[in-house]
Scaffold this active site. Structure first.
Site, PDB file in Angstrom:
ATOM      1  N   GLY A 208       0.830  -1.209   0.000  1.00 50.98           N
ATOM      2  CA  GLY A 208       0.000   0.000   0.000  1.00 50.98           C
ATOM      3  C   GLY A 208       0.854   1.244   0.000  1.00 50.98           C
ATOM      4  N   SER A 209       0.323   2.298   0.613  1.00 48.98           N
ATOM      5  CA  SER A 209       0.971   3.612   0.563  1.00 48.98           C
ATOM      6  C   SER A 209       2.157   3.690   1.534  1.00 48.98           C
ATOM      7  CB  SER A 209      -0.050   4.684   0.943  1.00 48.98           C
ATOM      8  OG  SER A 209      -0.549   4.406   2.229  1.00 48.98           O
ATOM      9  N   GLY A 213       2.548   2.083   5.263  1.00 50.73           N
ATOM     10  CA  GLY A 213       3.734   1.275   5.604  1.00 50.73           C
ATOM     11  C   GLY A 213       4.397   1.785   6.868  1.00 50.73           C
ATOM     12  N   GLU A 230       5.631  -3.287   0.713  1.00 51.59           N
ATOM     13  CA  GLU A 230       5.660  -3.010  -0.730  1.00 51.59           C
ATOM     14  C   GLU A 230       4.840  -1.748  -0.947  1.00 51.59           C
ATOM     15  OE1 GLU A 230       4.422  -6.701  -2.485  1.00 51.59           O
ATOM     16  OE2 GLU A 230       5.931  -7.767  -1.319  1.00 51.59           O
TER      17      GLU A 230
HETATM   18  P1  NAP Z   1      -3.316   2.379   1.451  1.00 52.13           P
HETATM   19  O1  NAP Z   1      -4.278   3.452   1.761  1.00 52.13           O
HETATM   20  O2  NAP Z   1      -2.030   2.361   2.191  1.00 52.13           O
HETATM   21  O3  NAP Z   1      -4.123   1.003   1.663  1.00 52.13           O
HETATM   22  C1  NAP Z   1      -3.570  -0.267   1.349  1.00 52.13           C
HETATM   23  C2  NAP Z   1      -4.066  -1.265   2.362  1.00 52.13           C
HETATM   24  O4  NAP Z   1      -3.510  -0.929   3.616  1.00 52.13           O
HETATM   25  C3  NAP Z   1      -5.563  -1.279   2.580  1.00 52.13           C
HETATM   26  O5  NAP Z   1      -5.961  -2.572   2.936  1.00 52.13           O
HETATM   27  C4  NAP Z   1      -5.732  -0.336   3.756  1.00 52.13           C
HETATM   28  O6  NAP Z   1      -6.905  -0.552   4.479  1.00 52.13           O
HETATM   29  C5  NAP Z   1      -4.534  -0.705   4.569  1.00 52.13           C
HETATM   30  N1  NAP Z   1      -4.042   0.324   5.467  1.00 52.13           N
HETATM   31  C6  NAP Z   1      -3.646   1.574   5.144  1.00 52.13           C
HETATM   32  N2  NAP Z   1      -3.203   2.226   6.252  1.00 52.13           N
HETATM   33  C7  NAP Z   1      -3.308   1.346   7.271  1.00 52.13           C
HETATM   34  C8  NAP Z   1      -3.035   1.406   8.652  1.00 52.13           C
HETATM   35  N3  NAP Z   1      -2.558   2.499   9.226  1.00 52.13           N
HETATM   36  N4  NAP Z   1      -3.293   0.324   9.410  1.00 52.13           N
HETATM   37  C9  NAP Z   1      -3.778  -0.797   8.854  1.00 52.13           C
HETATM   38  N5  NAP Z   1      -4.074  -0.929   7.544  1.00 52.13           N
HETATM   39  C10 NAP Z   1      -3.840   0.131   6.774  1.00 52.13           C
HETATM   40  O7  NAP Z   1      -2.944   2.363  -0.082  1.00 52.13           O
HETATM   41  P2  NAP Z   1      -3.949   2.501  -1.303  1.00 52.13           P
HETATM   42  O8  NAP Z   1      -4.148   3.926  -1.590  1.00 52.13           O
HETATM   43  O9  NAP Z   1      -5.134   1.653  -1.083  1.00 52.13           O
HETATM   44  O10 NAP Z   1      -3.092   1.811  -2.431  1.00 52.13           O
HETATM   45  C11 NAP Z   1      -2.304   2.523  -3.297  1.00 52.13           C
HETATM   46  C12 NAP Z   1      -0.872   2.550  -2.828  1.00 52.13           C
HETATM   47  O11 NAP Z   1      -0.372   1.222  -2.780  1.00 52.13           O
HETATM   48  C13 NAP Z   1       0.022   3.278  -3.793  1.00 52.13           C
HETATM   49  O12 NAP Z   1       0.953   4.043  -3.078  1.00 52.13           O
HETATM   50  C14 NAP Z   1       0.703   2.148  -4.548  1.00 52.13           C
HETATM   51  O13 NAP Z   1       1.922   2.517  -5.133  1.00 52.13           O
HETATM   52  C15 NAP Z   1       0.858   1.143  -3.483  1.00 52.13           C
HETATM   53  N6  NAP Z   1       1.035  -0.195  -4.042  1.00 52.13           N
HETATM   54  C16 NAP Z   1       2.286  -0.741  -4.006  1.00 52.13           C
HETATM   55  C17 NAP Z   1       2.505  -1.994  -4.563  1.00 52.13           C
HETATM   56  C18 NAP Z   1       3.885  -2.608  -4.557  1.00 52.13           C
HETATM   57  O14 NAP Z   1       3.986  -3.789  -4.900  1.00 52.13           O
HETATM   58  N7  NAP Z   1       4.944  -1.897  -4.206  1.00 52.13           N
HETATM   59  C19 NAP Z   1       1.444  -2.702  -5.149  1.00 52.13           C
HETATM   60  C20 NAP Z   1       0.175  -2.093  -5.162  1.00 52.13           C
HETATM   61  C21 NAP Z   1      -0.008  -0.843  -4.591  1.00 52.13           C
HETATM   62  P3  NAP Z   1      -8.232   0.336   4.226  1.00 52.13           P
HETATM   63  O15 NAP Z   1      -8.582   0.163   2.804  1.00 52.13           O
HETATM   64  O16 NAP Z   1      -9.203  -0.245   5.155  1.00 52.13           O
HETATM   65  O17 NAP Z   1      -7.846   1.763   4.538  1.00 52.13           O
END
Ligand code: NAP
Length: 459
Positions: A208-209, A213, A230
């Site tokens: 995720g973001s 992370g 990641e």
């Molecule tokens: P996100 O807001 O960080 O969410 C990703 C996941 O993490 C979701 O299940 C979210 O739950 C959970 N999450 C976020 N903050 C959390 C916390 N403080 N505690 C527990 N769980 C938490 O990211 P996104 O906006 O959905 O996804 C896009 C990001 O992911 C982009 O930055 C992208 O580059 C990155 N990404 C990276 C990869 C890689 O392989 N490097 C692959 C795909 C995506 P909720 O939905 O319930 O908030």
């Protein structure tokens, strides 16, 4: 009152799914059940666990016709692309194929005097936190090898794609994974952090973001929980003067715009040798101008809405700021009269530089900046001028030159003449703020197990 999560569909802004969040005490009980069930799962032969995972993959394949429109409603990807089953299956099957070798004992000595070997043993309970942008593929990257390696798995999927976690876990159970060994959980961030901080998991894989992370790393501090992180990217493309320009424009525009630019390894900035800059840009504009923005359930649509209005607004803000600072947008707004809300038209920006947010911060949307460069040294400096390092895509006919340039780039993966693809045989990893860890490949199994040494002296 029970707290719920709501999946707001980007298609029409309405609630598409709502699920109860699991309270902390129930989550703790679920953790205890998973940990109690894991040793018996780990005691089964690898081949049996791998076969069960293959069966689950087949069940997901059988449901693909239902899954494809469901995905469009949840996160906006057009139905014409047919979902994620191909990549989902490719990754899970590859990890099943290599499991026996990847997890085999490393034999050091087998003599009359000693038996010495290193065994890979499962961590125990693995938490998988998955994002919505490729919700099946990102989840299976860890879920499949974690289970095959003998771990129990808890899957906390994104609130934008709650049905995906349910479907994956349901398929695994129908295929023969015991209920407590694979669990889908709807958790708030606070509950997730509280569980991690209490040492509930032996390993957490978070995709995720960067902000997410960091929160996971903070929660895990002092618990010695293993982490795979990641995170975000700002992946560059570099078009050298000897590149096949048609292939480069096709590949890089697909990498920049597919899934409305919501790909972790999507192309967000492109550097082009000055001698081929103009024809390259022209080809890109021609390709992107043909995009059909609209309802993802319409088979004619090539570009659906972004998953949330706020994601589209962020990209609009980055683009508008760049234009105010002198960037030139090359895609005619008149071609996309339906731009608005979550529906965001694609854009190509030239006359950009690295003082602009759109060239530095992750956009995660259908916008790309293109800059001319005079040589490899300048291209390398520009590519490395980033807080992220996930992939870099080099376009040239010269593989030696690509390898040389690749050596100088701070990145997780170097591509030549392709981009935006995960090869399950290679390690999926990043550097800098893209995080750390190793997904897929034989190294993925190393991350999801711990080494245990046996030093047996025969008397
Ligand atoms: P996100 O807001 O960080 O969410 C990703 C996941 O993490 C979701 O299940 C979210 O739950 C959970 N999450 C976020 N903050 C959390 C916390 N403080 N505690 C527990 N769980 C938490 O990211 P996104 O906006 O959905 O996804 C896009 C990001 O992911 C982009 O930055 C992208 O580059 C990155 N990404 C990276 C990869 C890689 O392989 N490097 C692959 C795909 C995506 P909720 O939905 O319930 O908030």
């Amino acid at each position: 009152m029970t707290e719920t999560l709501k999946c707001i569909s980007p298609v029409d802004g309405r609630v598409y799914a709502e699920r109860a969040l699991m309270p902390l005490d129930e989550a703790r009980a679920a953790v205890a059940r998973a940990r109690a069930a894991q040793p018996a799962w780990a005691a089964r032969p690898i081949a049996e666990r791998a076969e069960i995972v293959r069966r689950a993959v087949a069940l997901i394949g059988e449901a693909n016709d239902e899954i494809v429109p469901e995905l469009a409603w949840q996160m906006g990807r057009p139905v014409r692309y047919g979902g994620e089953f191909r990549g989902f299956q490719e990754r899970a099957h590859y990890m099943a194929d290599i499991a026996a070798d990847a997890l085999a004992d490393i034999r050091i000595e087998d003599s009359a005097a000693f038996s010495r070997y290193i065994r890979r043993v499962p961590h125990g309970l693995v938490l998988v936190v998955a994002p919505w942008n490729y919700p099946y593929m990102t989840a299976i990257n860890t879920v499949a090898p974690a289970l095959i390696a003998g771990n129990a798995v808890m899957l906390k999927h994104a609130s934008q794609t709650p049905l995906v976690g349910e479907r994956i876990i349901c398929a695994l159970r129908d295929a023969g994974v015991p209920d407590d060994v694979a669990q889908n959980v709807f958790l708030s961030h606070d509950t997730t952090s509280a569980l991690i901080a209490s040492g509930a998991f032996q390993f957490v894989n978070f995709t995720g973001s960067v902000g997410g992370g960091k929160a996971i790393e903070r929660a895990a501090a002092g618990t010695f929980t293993g982490l795979g992180l990641e995170l975000g990217g700002k992946d560059p493309g570099y078009v050298m003067e000897d590149a096949d320009l048609d292939a480069a424009a096709d590949g890089l525009m697909d990498g920049a715009m597919f899934n409305s630019g919501q790909c972790c390894c999507g192309i967000e900035r492109i550097y082009v040798h000055a001698s081929v800059y103009e024809p390259f840009v022209e080809k890109c504009v021609e390709i992107v101008s043909k995009a059909r923005l609209g309802n993802p359930l319409d088979p004619e649509t090539t570009m659906g809405p972004m998953a949330q209005v706020r994601f589209a607004d962020l990209v609009r803000a980055q683009t508008d700021e760049a234009i105010a600072a002198g960037a030139r947008p090359l895609i005619d707004r008149a071609l996309f009269p339906n731009d608005g809300g979550a529906y965001l038209m694609p854009q190509i920006l030239v006359d950009v530089d690295h003082s602009m947010r759109v060239m530095r911060e992750e956009s995660f949307g259908p916008v790309v900046g293109i800059m001319p460069v005079k040589d490899d040294a300048e291209a390398i400096a520009m590519m490395n001028d980033s807080e992220f390092g996930l992939t870099a895509s080099l376009w040239t006919r010269d593989a030696d030159r690509a390898a040389r340039v690749g050596d100088a780039i701070e990145t997780g993966t170097v591509f030549m003449n392709r981009c935006d693809y995960l090869d399950p045989a290679l390690c999926w990893t990043g550097c800098k703020n893209t995080g750390r860890g190793a997904g897929l490949s034989v190294l993925g199994y190393h991350a999801l197990t711990r080494p245990k040494s046996y030093h047996l002296k025969k008397s």
